[in-house]
Design an enzyme around this catalytic site. Structure first.
Site, PDB file in Angstrom:
ATOM      1  N   ASP A  25       1.057  -1.063  -0.039  1.00  0.00           N
ATOM      2  CA  ASP A  25       0.270   0.156   0.189  1.00  0.00           C
ATOM      3  C   ASP A  25       1.220   1.232  -0.075  1.00  0.00           C
ATOM      4  OD1 ASP A  25      -1.787   2.249   0.366  1.00  0.00           O
ATOM      5  OD2 ASP A  25      -2.366   1.430   2.362  1.00  0.00           O
ATOM      6  N   LYS A  93       3.394  11.779  -3.026  1.00  0.00           N
ATOM      7  CA  LYS A  93       2.040  10.858  -4.108  1.00  0.00           C
ATOM      8  C   LYS A  93       1.417  11.878  -4.715  1.00  0.00           C
ATOM      9  CE  LYS A  93      -1.101   7.359  -3.530  1.00  0.00           C
ATOM     10  NZ  LYS A  93      -1.685   6.248  -2.674  1.00  0.00           N
ATOM     11  N   GLU A 197      -7.012   0.848  -4.869  1.00  0.00           N
ATOM     12  CA  GLU A 197      -6.693   0.453  -3.265  1.00  0.00           C
ATOM     13  C   GLU A 197      -8.268  -0.019  -2.536  1.00  0.00           C
ATOM     14  OE1 GLU A 197      -5.634   4.489  -2.037  1.00  0.00           O
ATOM     15  OE2 GLU A 197      -3.623   4.152  -2.831  1.00  0.00           O
ATOM     16  N   ASP A 219     -13.048   5.573   1.127  1.00  0.00           N
ATOM     17  CA  ASP A 219     -11.696   5.525   1.787  1.00  0.00           C
ATOM     18  C   ASP A 219     -10.996   7.004   1.741  1.00  0.00           C
ATOM     19  OD1 ASP A 219      -8.462   5.505   1.981  1.00  0.00           O
ATOM     20  OD2 ASP A 219      -8.271   4.215   0.231  1.00  0.00           O
TER      21      ASP A 219
HETATM   22  P1  ADP Z   1      -2.832   7.363   2.978  1.00  0.00           P
HETATM   23  O1  ADP Z   1      -3.685   6.072   2.486  1.00  0.00           O
HETATM   24  O2  ADP Z   1      -2.974   8.684   2.314  1.00  0.00           O
HETATM   25  O3  ADP Z   1      -1.123   7.195   3.272  1.00  0.00           O
HETATM   26  P2  ADP Z   1      -3.601   6.552   5.776  1.00  0.00           P
HETATM   27  O4  ADP Z   1      -4.817   5.839   5.425  1.00  0.00           O
HETATM   28  O5  ADP Z   1      -2.508   5.983   6.300  1.00  0.00           O
HETATM   29  O6  ADP Z   1      -3.337   7.389   4.546  1.00  0.00           O
HETATM   30  O7  ADP Z   1      -4.126   7.802   6.518  1.00  0.00           O
HETATM   31  C1  ADP Z   1      -3.266   8.836   7.126  1.00  0.00           C
HETATM   32  C2  ADP Z   1      -4.372   9.799   7.691  1.00  0.00           C
HETATM   33  O8  ADP Z   1      -4.971   9.538   8.723  1.00  0.00           O
HETATM   34  C3  ADP Z   1      -3.559  11.026   8.067  1.00  0.00           C
HETATM   35  O9  ADP Z   1      -3.783  12.262   7.776  1.00  0.00           O
HETATM   36  C4  ADP Z   1      -3.880  10.693   9.590  1.00  0.00           C
HETATM   37  O10 ADP Z   1      -3.462  11.920  10.342  1.00  0.00           O
HETATM   38  C5  ADP Z   1      -4.967  10.199   9.720  1.00  0.00           C
HETATM   39  N1  ADP Z   1      -5.156   9.701  10.965  1.00  0.00           N
HETATM   40  C6  ADP Z   1      -4.605   8.509  11.609  1.00  0.00           C
HETATM   41  N2  ADP Z   1      -5.156   8.256  12.886  1.00  0.00           N
HETATM   42  C7  ADP Z   1      -6.092   9.030  12.909  1.00  0.00           C
HETATM   43  C8  ADP Z   1      -6.952   9.309  14.167  1.00  0.00           C
HETATM   44  N3  ADP Z   1      -6.722   8.647  15.193  1.00  0.00           N
HETATM   45  N4  ADP Z   1      -7.889  10.499  13.877  1.00  0.00           N
HETATM   46  C9  ADP Z   1      -7.825  10.850  12.984  1.00  0.00           C
HETATM   47  N5  ADP Z   1      -6.890  10.943  12.020  1.00  0.00           N
HETATM   48  C10 ADP Z   1      -6.001  10.100  11.904  1.00  0.00           C
HETATM   49 MG    MG Z   2      -4.630   4.812   1.889  1.00  0.00          MG
END
Ligand code: ADP
Ligand code: MG
Length: 635
Positions: A25, A93, A197, A219
């Site tokens: 991912d 990205k 995804e 998502d």
């Molecule tokens: P990506 O797929 O874009 O890499 P993720 O699915 O890993 O992203 O999500 C990352 C986002 O989720 C970030 O903006 C992070 O701040 C947010 N995030 C992670 N945990 C929490 C939480 N407990 N509450 C709110 N936002 C969160």
């Molecule tokens: Mg993601």
């Protein structure tokens, strides 16, 4: 390898024959790698995320550059962000396969000067970011993340990795997918497939095993929002529609808090030094995440060396992000509308991405669909797990091999016709792989060439769509206008990448092009980058090539020996002697630790056994057909 390995019907391969493959991912904010382990019985399959040595699943998608190039990634790189902001690349990205005109908010990026220099360049160059190591494309930074995950997987799984499935947002267009593919080759990964995804998330939930139903995958990650509507029927799922926004996510929640904080104290972003800005952004993110559990949090920051402390309640935060969350809900609504569905028809709603932890997001989604969304599988890991399962299926390890994925094109593809109009050939939401042809004709008497301009987008005017490529069909015999018959064929492969060909039907003259999107890199640029990365990591590469070559050699010897045990009688004495001799030679060559020598001997043995493999195939087909008449076979 010339010998084909075919196992007996009903016999599952031995455990050591499972090939090592991974699912990645590649996220805007965080990236993960996962793999399916097999318990040896051929039955048990356990997808799991592969943690780093410290037990952490997520690798922040951050790369730090020093004078000699990338010197660290992930948590280590993130720790350097505040003190060395320009050389610490994050959120890249968002820039994959993008030019300067595509991105509205470049404030957080230190864009290289030459990307913006002339108008001419503007329209064709992929954005580059300036660092002490030189100008870096988002593609190269992504390759660093992929390499790191690849190394982690190699260490954890112990041995060569035979391939990877990498996920991309469903909304990624051709240029963005191509850039991801290029990043994989730059990282030295064998890409099995790019998958969307949300499709991966559906696989992770095992939805193929559920009853027929409609499912929505919502998502919301750090930088992207995707919504997909999947239809399950008879264990097969088809993506009915995908939509989203490739620049909306949790990062924007962070920015909303930053904006609010600055306004509260009467500052603007320009008043902050780059490292103050980075620090504020990091605090904003921390506060946002804490507000998922808490009702209020305080945020500390400095602006031009002056300290500030503010209190932010969850209600205030909700108000700040309401417009953003509403946008996602609107996208869901219009996507349902596209698919001719109402919210009430959706059986399940699956939440994916870290930002779906935000309570307001869950509330709004529940409101729209009138049901509590699913969160059973960790929303951070679900995509990587699904990618691993898919990789396992694609390489042929899985007993679940009949799992079929139907994806759709996210945007329409077409060509320019007279008057600057776009004629769509493959419409958005068409299942892929897909191939469609359409006939065109000449506009002028005696016209001998046709300029074909390939476009992507939903609008009718060329000016409003994205230009993907141009090519020419030449050598059309002179005819009166409208007499020539030119068939243009669009083929979208399983990765969502496009190939276009054109043929004049009367003369049979053809032209075709593999579409290299406008913001992609030319093949020679990729070759250059590969060369550069080799000069940094020449030893690594050599060691890996040697290891891979040895594995291939041993695999080939094993396969030939096994085949000889069963079918040596298909060969005459001379052939048998030659093959035995080549096996001995290859065994000795393996000990030389010389990749070139080993590969040459592998090639020799491979050639020598080609006809043997053909004989074995013939024999097995003959055996299979014995006692059957033609009707059985056709059936
Ligand atoms: P990506 O797929 O874009 O890499 P993720 O699915 O890993 O992203 O999500 C990352 C986002 O989720 C970030 O903006 C992070 O701040 C947010 N995030 C992670 N945990 C929490 C939480 N407990 N509450 C709110 N936002 C969160
Ligand atoms: Mg993601």
């Amino acid at each position: 390898m010339a010998i084909l390995k075919i196992s007996e019907p009903g016999q599952s391969p031995l455990p050591h024959q499972f090939k090592k493959v991974i699912g990645i991912d590649l996220g805007t904010t965080n990236s993960l790698v996962a793999a399916v382990s097999h318990d040896g019985s051929g039955e048990g399959e356990f997808p799991a995320v592969l943690n780093d040595l410290e037990g952490r699943a997520m690798l922040p998608s951050v790369v730090h550059y020093g004078i000699d190039g990338a010197d660290c990634v992930g948590h280590e790189a993130m720790a350097l962000a505040a003190q060395d902001p320009f050389n610490t690349l994050a959120s890249f990205k968002r820039l994959m396969g993008r030019g300067i005109d595509d991105i509205d908010d470049l404030q957080q990026f230190n864009v290289a000067n030459d990307t913006v220099s002339t108008d001419q360049k503007k329209s064709t160059a992929m954005i580059r970011l300036a660092t002490v190591a030189g100008d870096i494309t988002p593609l190269e930074a992504s390759a660093e993340i992929l390499k790191s995950l690849f190394n982690r997987a190699q260490a954890r799984l112990g041995g060569p990795i035979e391939g990877a499935v990498i996920t991309v947002p469903a909304y990624f267009d051709d240029a963005q997918r191509q850039a991801t593919k290029d990043a994989a080759s730059l990282a030295g990964l064998k890409l099995l497939r790019l998958i969307n995804e949300p499709t991966a998330a559906a696989v992770a939930y095992g939805l193929d095993k559920a009853d027929d139903r409609l499912v929505v995958i919502y998502d919301l990650g750090g930088g992207t929002f995707d919504v997909s509507i999947l239809q399950l029927s008879d264990g097969v799922f088809e993506v009915l529609a995908t939509s989203g926004n490739s620049s909306l996510g949790g990062d924007d929640f962070d920015l909303a808090i930053v904006q609010w904080a600055l306004t509260q104290v009467g500052c603007v972003a320009d008043d902050l030094s780059p490292s103050e800005y980075r620090r504020l952004l990091a605090s904003a993110r921390a506060v946002k995440q804490q507000l998922t559990e808490s009702e209020a949090k305080s945020i500390d920051f400095t602006c031009a060396n002056e300290r500030h402390q503010l209190n932010l309640s969850r209600d205030q935060f909700n108000a700040l992000i309401t417009p953003l969350v509403n946008t996602t809900v609107e996208v869901c609504r219009s996507s349902l509308h596209d698919a001719g569905l109402t919210p009430a028809e959706i059986a399940d709603v699956v939440l994916v991405g870290g930002s779906t932890r935000v309570p307001l997001v869950q509330e709004r989604v529940a409101e729209l669909f009138q049901q509590k969304p699913k969160v059973d599988v960790d929303p951070d890991k679900v995509v990587a797990l699904g990618a691993a399962i898919q990789a396992d299926v694609l390489i042929g390890n899985s007993s679940n091999a009949d799992l079929l994925l139907l994806d759709v094109t996210p945007l329409s593809l077409g060509i320019e016709t007279m008057g600057g109009l776009v004629e769509k050939i493959i419409h958005r939401n068409t299942s892929i792989p897909s191939s469609r042809g359409q006939e065109f004709t000449t506009y002028k008497d005696g016209q001998t060439a046709l300029a074909i301009h390939v476009l992507q987008g939903e609008r009718d005017l060329v000016a409003d769509c994205r230009s993907l490529a141009r090519f020419e069909l030449r050598g059309i015999p002179p005819m009166v206008a409208g007499a020539a018959r030119i068939e243009v064929t669009f083929k979208v492969d399983a990765d969502g990448l496009l190939e276009v060909s054109a043929q004049e039907i009367i003369t049979g003259i053809t032209a075709n092009i593999q579409v290299k999107p406008s913001y992609g890199l030319a093949d020679n640029e990729i070759a250059e980058m590969l060369k550069a990365s080799y000069s940094y990591a020449e030893q690594d590469r050599d060691a890996r090539m040697l290891a891979e070559q040895k594995v291939e050699a041993i695999g080939l010897i094993d396969a030939v020996k096994a085949a000889l045990l069963v079918d040596a009688d298909l060969l005459d004495e001379q052939q048998l002697g030659d093959i035995r001799q080549s096996i001995e030679t290859l065994l000795l060559d393996i000990d030389t630790n010389n990749t070139l020598i080993i590969s040459q001997s592998v090639a020799i043995l491979g050639r020598e056994t080609e006809s043997f493999a053909a004989l074995r195939m013939d024999q097995s087909i003959r055996t299979a057909l014995q006692g059957k008449n033609l009707d059985d076979v056709v059936e």
